[in-house]
Design an enzyme around this catalytic site. Sequence first.
Site, short mmCIF file in Angstrom:
data_model
loop_
_atom_site.label_atom_id
_atom_site.label_comp_id
_atom_site.label_asym_id
_atom_site.label_seq_id
_atom_site.Cartn_x
_atom_site.Cartn_y
_atom_site.Cartn_z
N ASP A 173 4.16 1.91 -4.21
CA ASP A 173 3.13 2.40 -5.14
C ASP A 173 3.07 1.44 -6.32
O ASP A 173 4.08 1.21 -6.97
CB ASP A 173 3.56 3.81 -5.59
CG ASP A 173 2.42 4.53 -6.26
OD1 ASP A 173 1.80 3.95 -7.16
OD2 ASP A 173 2.15 5.69 -5.85
N GLY A 175 1.82 -8.24 -14.89
CA GLY A 175 3.17 -8.69 -15.27
C GLY A 175 3.75 -9.60 -14.21
O GLY A 175 4.35 -10.64 -14.50
N ASP A 203 0.84 -1.20 0.00
CA ASP A 203 0.00 0.00 0.00
C ASP A 203 0.88 1.25 0.00
O ASP A 203 1.93 1.26 0.64
CB ASP A 203 -0.90 -0.01 1.25
CG ASP A 203 -2.17 0.81 1.07
OD1 ASP A 203 -2.05 2.03 0.90
OD2 ASP A 203 -3.27 0.23 1.08
N TYR A 221 -11.79 7.45 -12.85
CA TYR A 221 -12.04 6.21 -12.10
C TYR A 221 -12.75 5.19 -12.98
O TYR A 221 -12.29 4.07 -13.14
CB TYR A 221 -12.89 6.56 -10.88
CG TYR A 221 -13.17 5.38 -9.95
CD1 TYR A 221 -12.17 4.86 -9.13
CD2 TYR A 221 -14.45 4.82 -9.88
CE1 TYR A 221 -12.44 3.80 -8.28
CE2 TYR A 221 -14.72 3.77 -9.03
CZ TYR A 221 -13.70 3.26 -8.22
OH TYR A 221 -13.98 2.21 -7.37
P1 NAD Z 1 -9.79 2.61 0.04
O1 NAD Z 1 -9.49 3.96 -0.52
O2 NAD Z 1 -10.10 2.50 1.49
O3 NAD Z 1 -8.61 1.60 -0.29
C1 NAD Z 1 -7.74 1.73 -1.39
C2 NAD Z 1 -6.34 1.43 -0.91
O4 NAD Z 1 -5.43 1.49 -2.03
C3 NAD Z 1 -5.83 2.46 0.11
O5 NAD Z 1 -5.21 1.79 1.19
C4 NAD Z 1 -4.80 3.29 -0.69
O6 NAD Z 1 -3.80 3.85 0.14
C5 NAD Z 1 -4.28 2.26 -1.66
N1 NAD Z 1 -3.73 2.83 -2.90
C6 NAD Z 1 -4.30 3.76 -3.71
N2 NAD Z 1 -3.49 4.00 -4.77
C7 NAD Z 1 -2.41 3.19 -4.63
C8 NAD Z 1 -1.23 2.99 -5.39
N3 NAD Z 1 -1.00 3.67 -6.53
N4 NAD Z 1 -0.31 2.08 -4.95
C9 NAD Z 1 -0.52 1.40 -3.80
N5 NAD Z 1 -1.62 1.55 -3.02
C10 NAD Z 1 -2.56 2.44 -3.44
O7 NAD Z 1 -11.01 2.02 -0.84
P2 NAD Z 1 -11.84 0.68 -0.69
O8 NAD Z 1 -13.25 1.04 -0.53
O9 NAD Z 1 -11.20 -0.23 0.29
O10 NAD Z 1 -11.67 0.08 -2.16
C11 NAD Z 1 -10.78 -0.97 -2.46
C12 NAD Z 1 -10.93 -1.37 -3.92
O11 NAD Z 1 -12.26 -1.82 -4.16
C13 NAD Z 1 -10.66 -0.24 -4.90
O12 NAD Z 1 -9.97 -0.76 -6.02
C14 NAD Z 1 -12.04 0.21 -5.31
O13 NAD Z 1 -12.05 0.74 -6.61
C15 NAD Z 1 -12.83 -1.09 -5.23
N6 NAD Z 1 -14.26 -0.83 -4.99
C16 NAD Z 1 -14.71 -0.45 -3.77
C17 NAD Z 1 -16.06 -0.18 -3.59
C18 NAD Z 1 -16.64 0.22 -2.25
O14 NAD Z 1 -17.84 0.49 -2.17
N7 NAD Z 1 -15.89 0.26 -1.18
C19 NAD Z 1 -16.96 -0.28 -4.68
C20 NAD Z 1 -16.44 -0.63 -5.92
C21 NAD Z 1 -15.10 -0.93 -6.06
#
Ligand code: NAD
Length: 312
Positions: free
Chosen positions: A56, A100, A31, A143
């Site tokens: 990242d 990859g 993360d 997004y």
């Molecule tokens: P969140 O923002 O709490 O979690 C996302 C995590 O990814 C965070 O810990 C952030 O620090 C990390 N992150 C972001 N960019 C990054 C990068 N470039 N490199 C490494 N880490 C990175 O959101 P969430 O609700 O836990 O969502 C998790 C996943 O589920 C996401 O991909 C989101 O698109 C998908 N999703 C969530 C929902 C929802 O309702 N919660 C709905 C549809 C899809």
Amino acid sequence: MRILVTGGAGFLGSHLCERLLSEGHDVICLDNLFTGSKDNIIHLMDNHRFELIRHDIVEPILLEVDRIYNLACPASPVHYQYNPVKTVKTSVMGTINMLGMAKRVKARILQASTSEVYGDPQVHPQREEYWGNVNPIGIRSCYDEGKRVAETLMMDYHRQNKVDIRIIRIFNTYGPRMAENDGRVVSNFILQALKNEDITVFGEGRQTRSFCFVSDLIDGMIRMMENNEAFIGPVNLGNPVENTILEFAEKIITITGSRSRIIHQPLPQDDPKQRQPDITLAKEKLGWEPKITLEIGLQRTADYFATHCIRG
Ligand code: NAD
Ligand code: UDP
């Protein structure tokens, strides 16, 4: 198994790491801590089968793992619109990097896609074969289109390089550890209700959403990863119980016993008017459907926010 969870310090990722550890796996949480936090995983830190790597996914990395859950990506409109170019890079370059790696180490990879691939849907409820109605140039596009390209990449790596893939389309999910500052409707309304502040309904509140409790979603996610029927998806995961945002605000006021009033604010651009998953495929292929009712899920979430955010 050795399992990588990208975005593992976020809302869904932290629950997934916890579940996978409880099932006896070794878990690497990767993360960049953009929207995630060490607080979400602090309780896992002294487990010797758990590791945090601050990295990242836009930058390449190679880890010897058996499974990759690719969850890294900001998920709330406020956060993914903060740096839209970075959001696209995370979904596109980040997913290429994870694919990859999957190809190189022969890991199975699951992509956390989203109901946003359906955009502002003209078909209701949404089934997986619907191609969606997405604005390619609006403020949500970084997004929505990023996630659509990520699905394309998954399918092309699968067809071209035989990578073992799974795609889930997650519909609105809520529960403990949602970030209190990310502007999503559940956290906003619960916090406003607990503080007896005005509840901010955008527009008239006639737009609909269907909310799934986090434990149900994680259950579906793991079932999809571990199904061995060569069913790669995409599959919808969400709770089909649909409410208008106004009804939702009223429910939260009742559950929290709040004195808050409902006020109306302008509807953001491209806000989808309706959203409800058709989960027939998940039921058939995974034997999965949500179990937690909205009332119970909201109560648990309100208890979490009351303890962690209000009382400090
Ligand atoms: P969140 O923002 O709490 O979690 C996302 C995590 O990814 C965070 O810990 C952030 O620090 C990390 N992150 C972001 N960019 C990054 C990068 N470039 N490199 C490494 N880490 C990175 O959101 P969430 O609700 O836990 O969502 C998790 C996943 O589920 C996401 O991909 C989101 O698109 C998908 N999703 C969530 C929902 C929802 O309702 N919660 C709905 C549809 C899809
Ligand atoms: N919403 C609202 N008040 C808020 C936050 C959100 O009325 O304080 C509305 C928003 O306009 C949308 C719905 O609630 O129609 C869900 O918003 P969220 O950002 O949680 O998720 P998404 O729009 O991505 O489904």
